[in-house]
Design an enzyme around this catalytic site. Structure first.
Site, PDB file in Angstrom:
ATOM      1  N   GLY B  78     -25.845  15.788  17.096  1.00  0.00           N
ATOM      2  CA  GLY B  78     -25.272  13.863  18.196  1.00  0.00           C
ATOM      3  C   GLY B  78     -24.352  14.862  19.360  1.00  0.00           C
ATOM      4  NE  ARG B 142     -29.047  14.054  14.939  1.00  0.00           N
ATOM      5  CZ  ARG B 142     -28.003  13.950  14.450  1.00  0.00           C
ATOM      6  NH1 ARG B 142     -27.579  14.833  14.267  1.00  0.00           N
ATOM      7  NH2 ARG B 142     -27.473  12.850  15.893  1.00  0.00           N
ATOM      8  CG  ASP B 173     -23.501  19.990   7.751  1.00  0.00           C
ATOM      9  OD1 ASP B 173     -22.572  20.386   7.060  1.00  0.00           O
ATOM     10  OD2 ASP B 173     -24.539  19.272   7.782  1.00  0.00           O
ATOM     11  CE  LYS B 199     -21.684  17.258  18.243  1.00  0.00           C
ATOM     12  NZ  LYS B 199     -22.789  16.992  17.517  1.00  0.00           N
ATOM     13  CB  THR B 200     -18.259  15.140  15.686  1.00  0.00           C
ATOM     14  OG1 THR B 200     -18.228  13.437  15.255  1.00  0.00           O
ATOM     15  CG2 THR B 200     -17.068  15.765  15.020  1.00  0.00           C
ATOM     16  CG  ASP B 202     -18.460  10.365  13.868  1.00  0.00           C
ATOM     17  OD1 ASP B 202     -19.431  10.292  14.079  1.00  0.00           O
ATOM     18  OD2 ASP B 202     -19.666  10.720  12.823  1.00  0.00           O
ATOM     19  CD  GLU B 308     -24.157   4.724  11.649  1.00  0.00           C
ATOM     20  OE1 GLU B 308     -23.160   5.478  12.023  1.00  0.00           O
ATOM     21  OE2 GLU B 308     -25.354   4.574  12.511  1.00  0.00           O
ATOM     22  CE1 TYR B 421     -28.697   6.561  19.107  1.00  0.00           C
ATOM     23  CE2 TYR B 421     -28.268   4.360  18.105  1.00  0.00           C
ATOM     24  CZ  TYR B 421     -28.493   6.225  18.362  1.00  0.00           C
ATOM     25  OH  TYR B 421     -29.588   6.001  16.886  1.00  0.00           O
ATOM     26  NE  ARG B 424     -25.452   9.773  20.115  1.00  0.00           N
ATOM     27  CZ  ARG B 424     -25.917   9.892  19.539  1.00  0.00           C
ATOM     28  NH1 ARG B 424     -25.829  10.895  18.190  1.00  0.00           N
ATOM     29  NH2 ARG B 424     -27.427  10.168  20.763  1.00  0.00           N
TER      30      ARG B 424
END
Lengths: 551, 551
Positions: B78, B142, B173, B199-200, B202, B308, B421, B424
């Site tokens: 993402g 992905r 991951d 990166k993320t 989250d 979420e 969205y 991001r």
């Protein structure tokens, strides 16, 4: 309240006043005015406030007022960024007239006047709210000031507080009612001036004398920021069609401005749909065409902007809703007896063939919503329909048919968004901060000039604020007679998107390129501290409209 | 592409590099490291890349490299704000080593390496994307790099392009797979270094050596902007409870950061729900309590933040989903025969009593969704469940019961939002612009140092960028063995919200006050050009976490 760093910094921002307002002002009157339409009827309804001249303020050396003035202020209807600045401009304006002037805010909208709920807005309170978003300083509400009883009840508290001028900050309806109130107070010799201020993020309160309503600039910039971000997201992952519904039920100015700012693949303009008498299928086909055209280039993603009010602009759907309202009202008890699985057939068999066909074309969930969810008056609740999902689902069905015919081979995955509440209370852009402060300050000048039934006005808005022209417009000048809720009434003419107007023409000229190409522009967040070309630009709608207008 | 004024201005922004990276660097090695857990097993799986030392770069007069280096870069998973700056920092870093170094981007994620889809990233291209949001420079995807076949196929194109180092920008991951790839290429003597970048949005890729992942700062600031605006809206109109779902399935860092920034009335933290073994009813009761408490003060409005992934953290729901997955897989054909109106009873009768009770407590729509919408593997699609609507509906039901018991007299109207969205691909905040550029530049230094299996690292992030410490962390150091999709694998330990961590404790200490009082803070939009206290502040999560950590 813990303030953010931005809140603290913005509290220190000094809005830029038009040069003409930076000292004493004198009033220059123009020629008597006429209403926008139905002159005879409007004149008859407003014998005391019809035909007033436009006012422009000019600089003079004289300043201040011999005695203090007590002013009331009301925030009416939906929030719009900058409301607090109207109030702070008004406060500074009446304090400039006389240091002992007082400002009273009526609480939670026009209802506060009727119910005598108010608070005095002192310098300490005002300073807490300068340049902030929201209407929380006194709250807002949707009570309509329409009846003599309300007017008389309001007058009680106005007299009690010795208030001789009332400023109503609102949209077209609220300003219409401000004009009626002004006329009434004038007629009975109440000694209370009424001044309106043009507010609405929807952008539909404007005309040849009011260039824009406040809040539109900021709200569309917030929506454009997140639309731009979503465009960049779908251009990165390349796998979703995003259907984005935008606030604005009566007019599509917001969607149009966001389209001009962001250059999405598709933007539906309700006024065009209505003018072209398009069916829901034609709207769906139009979007499906874009999906197919892009998929042929390997682009299985895109962004579609949809104005909130679209469904009510589609003539066939409008007719269906009207017929359903009548049918379900007339046969309410019969309908109540029908088992839920038989309701669909019952509805279809009771509609005229045209409407039955429209009804059958709707996805089952939406069709059910149209018959089940009704407001207290028994009417279909159009605002509950998730138009963005309705369209994306119908586009999907259309694509299945095209795929079966060998005309479409792409992938189609969707995401949905609705942006409205995100923008109504944003911190005002520099434009709205300046515009609103100036509108409030101008309202104070109108009060000092002793007039009533005027809307506060600033013009030349695409120039720097110092060059703005301050004055007042007789509200009756914007009125005509229209049928609303079954009655013909005097109202301010609502500004819809003009299909021969410069903003729409700019859009129409480029949209075919945007549809197939990926021409996204990313406006980013509103900036307050950077270079002028980033921080101080008005909306493109205003820029394009004013280019062709001489002042 | 028509660029916005902000795009143009931001293109000229020069990210601030740590002082240590502004000339030549030399590598200082620390002690050999151990994995986060399961040391023996990890060591066995990574014989060539286990136990490597941490690296810190120090300034030296020597600079540049004798010969150019060709580097490949991949954006995995993402999008997160700042990805383009990692790439531009990497580009500038390898050009600093030698002007003839080349950078190749593999297209649309890790799949581009396997399918040999790439493009050379020249200075012209890089300059177009400096300081911009999105991953559109080369796209993302992905595909997981997991198999020997993929590694070997990738090596073909790396050899063809003479690429000797690969930078993988991704989440936990992707970095796990980067470590496996590094080990494999080292084992076969492929002569290709592999470097990861954290990166993320989250925020769940961090640990005692990685302070934060990039993108979290910007994304949470965008969400906080719109949450703040919604708070101001509901504090103005005073009539809605807004249920706002925020991205972040595996961890609640985003919701927690937004809560710290905005001070909403309620914020649910999934990790706490799980730790306390809360039922769905208990979560609903917790929110209903807030609604009741506020209504007793006449406040029939508020804001609730929901992560979420919440539903999967509720032990009873998690168990129900697992049981439903097993049941519907085992009795798929029997279930397919059941008439739709009988499905609910069939499901209930086939579940264990506990799960049947949980199932019965769900609103009908959600319950149906759990049995009807399944992914290609036959599993319930949890991500499709609109948790924000599920909770607001259940709270409404709970309030009806309380009203009937005379314990609640308020009004309850709701609005729903989901923000993901929108953030991001936002233009990176100054923090993320600097952090990402530095991470990319550091990756170039790691490449020059000849190491593999490292993650690019910058520390001391709550200080000004000049003071940041640059280096590399062996990825194996962050690993342990975990069961994922039925297999025990070596993985980077995911960082969940720690209930004894400073950010959560700060929140927990204040939330009771926020619940009943109206303590909203309005962060406003990200600013790039103003004073440092507005433009350059890192996330509160980072600030609170780093305060108690010595470096």
């Amino acid at each position: 309240m813990k303030k953010s760093a931005l809140q603290i910094a913005r509290a220190a921002y000094h809005p830029q006043l038009p040069i003409v307002l930076t000292g004493g002002v004198k009033m220059k009157e123009g020629e008597p005015t006429q209403s926008a339409g139905d002159q005879e009827e409007i004149k008859k309804l407003f014998p005391n406030t019809y035909g007033l001249p436009e006012i422009i303020f000019e600089k003079t050396s004289a300043t201040g007022s011999a005695k203090p003035v007590n002013v009331g202020v009301i925030l009416s209807g939906g929030q719009a960024p900058g409301g607090h600045n109207v109030i702070s401009g008004l406060f500074d304006g009446i304090k400039h007239l006389h240091k002992d002037s007082k400002l009273y805010g009526f609480l939670m909208g026009p209802g506060g006047l009727v119910d005598h709920q108010y608070k005095e807005l002192t310098a300490d309170i005002i300073d807490e709210y300068r340049n902030t978003g929201g209407f929380d300083i006194i709250g807002s509400g949707r009570t309509k000031l329409e009846t003599k009883e309300q007017f008389d009840k309001g007058l009680e508290i106005l007299r009690e507080l010795d208030i001789t001028a009332l400023v109503i900050i609102g949209g077209d309806d609220s300003n219409t009612n401000a004009a009626i109130l002004a006329e009434y107070y004038k007629a009975i010799g109440a000694g209370v001036q009424v001044i309106g201020v043009p507010k609405t993020i929807d952008g539909d309160l404007k005309n040849n004398v009011i260039e824009t309503s406040f809040g539109f600039d900021t709200a569309t910039k917030v929506y454009s920021e997140v639309i731009g971000n979503i465009q960049r997201d779908c251009n990165s992952s390349k796998k979703y069609w995003h259907f984005i519904k935008l606030m604005g039920r009566s007019a599509s100015h917001i969607a149009l401005e966001c389209a001009l700012q962001c250059q999405p693949n598709v933007c539906i303009i309700s006024e065009e749909v209505e003018a072209k008498d398009m069916t829901l299928e034609e709207v769906v086909d139009y979007i499906a065409d874009a999906v197919v055209a892009r998929s042929e280039q390997g682009l299985n993603y895109g962004v579609v902007l949809i104005p909130e009010g679209l469904i009510e602009f589609i003539p066939a759907v409008k007719k269906l809703i009207a017929e359903l309202n009548d049918l379900l009202a007339a046969k309410a008890s019969e309908f109540a007896e029908i088992a839920s699985e038989d309701q669909r057939d019952w509805v279809i068999s009771n509609l005229t063939p045209d409407c039955a066909a429209t009804y059958q074309s709707l996805p089952a969930g939406v069709a059910r919503q149209l018959t089940l969810d009704r407001d207290p008056h028994g009417n279909v609740q159009v605002s509950l329909i998730e138009t963005e999902k309705l369209l994306s689902e119908m586009v999907g069905k259309r694509l299945e048919v095209l795929a079966a015919e060998g005309k479409y081979e792409g992938k189609y995955s969707t995401m949905h968004h609705f942006f409205g509440y995100e923008g109504r209370c944003a911190d005002p852009s520099n434009f709205d901060a300046n515009y609103c402060y100036g509108l409030g300050y101008t309202a104070a000048c109108l009060i000092a000039s002793g007039v009533t039934g005027y809307m506060s006005s600033l013009r030349n808005l695409t120039f720097a604020p110092v060059n703005w022209v301050a004055g007042g417009i007789p509200i009756t000048m914007m009125m005509n007679m229209e049928r609303r809720n079954g009655h013909v009434k005097p109202v301010i003419r609502k500004a819809l998107v003009e299909l021969d107007g410069a903003p729409f023409l700019k859009f129409a000229k480029q949209r075919d390129e945007w549809k197939v190409g990926t021409c996204y522009t990313y406006p980013g967040p509103i900036q307050y501290f950077g270079p002028a070309e980033i921080c101080d630009q008005p909306s493109l709608t205003l820029v394009y409209e004013q280019k062709r207008r001489k002042y």
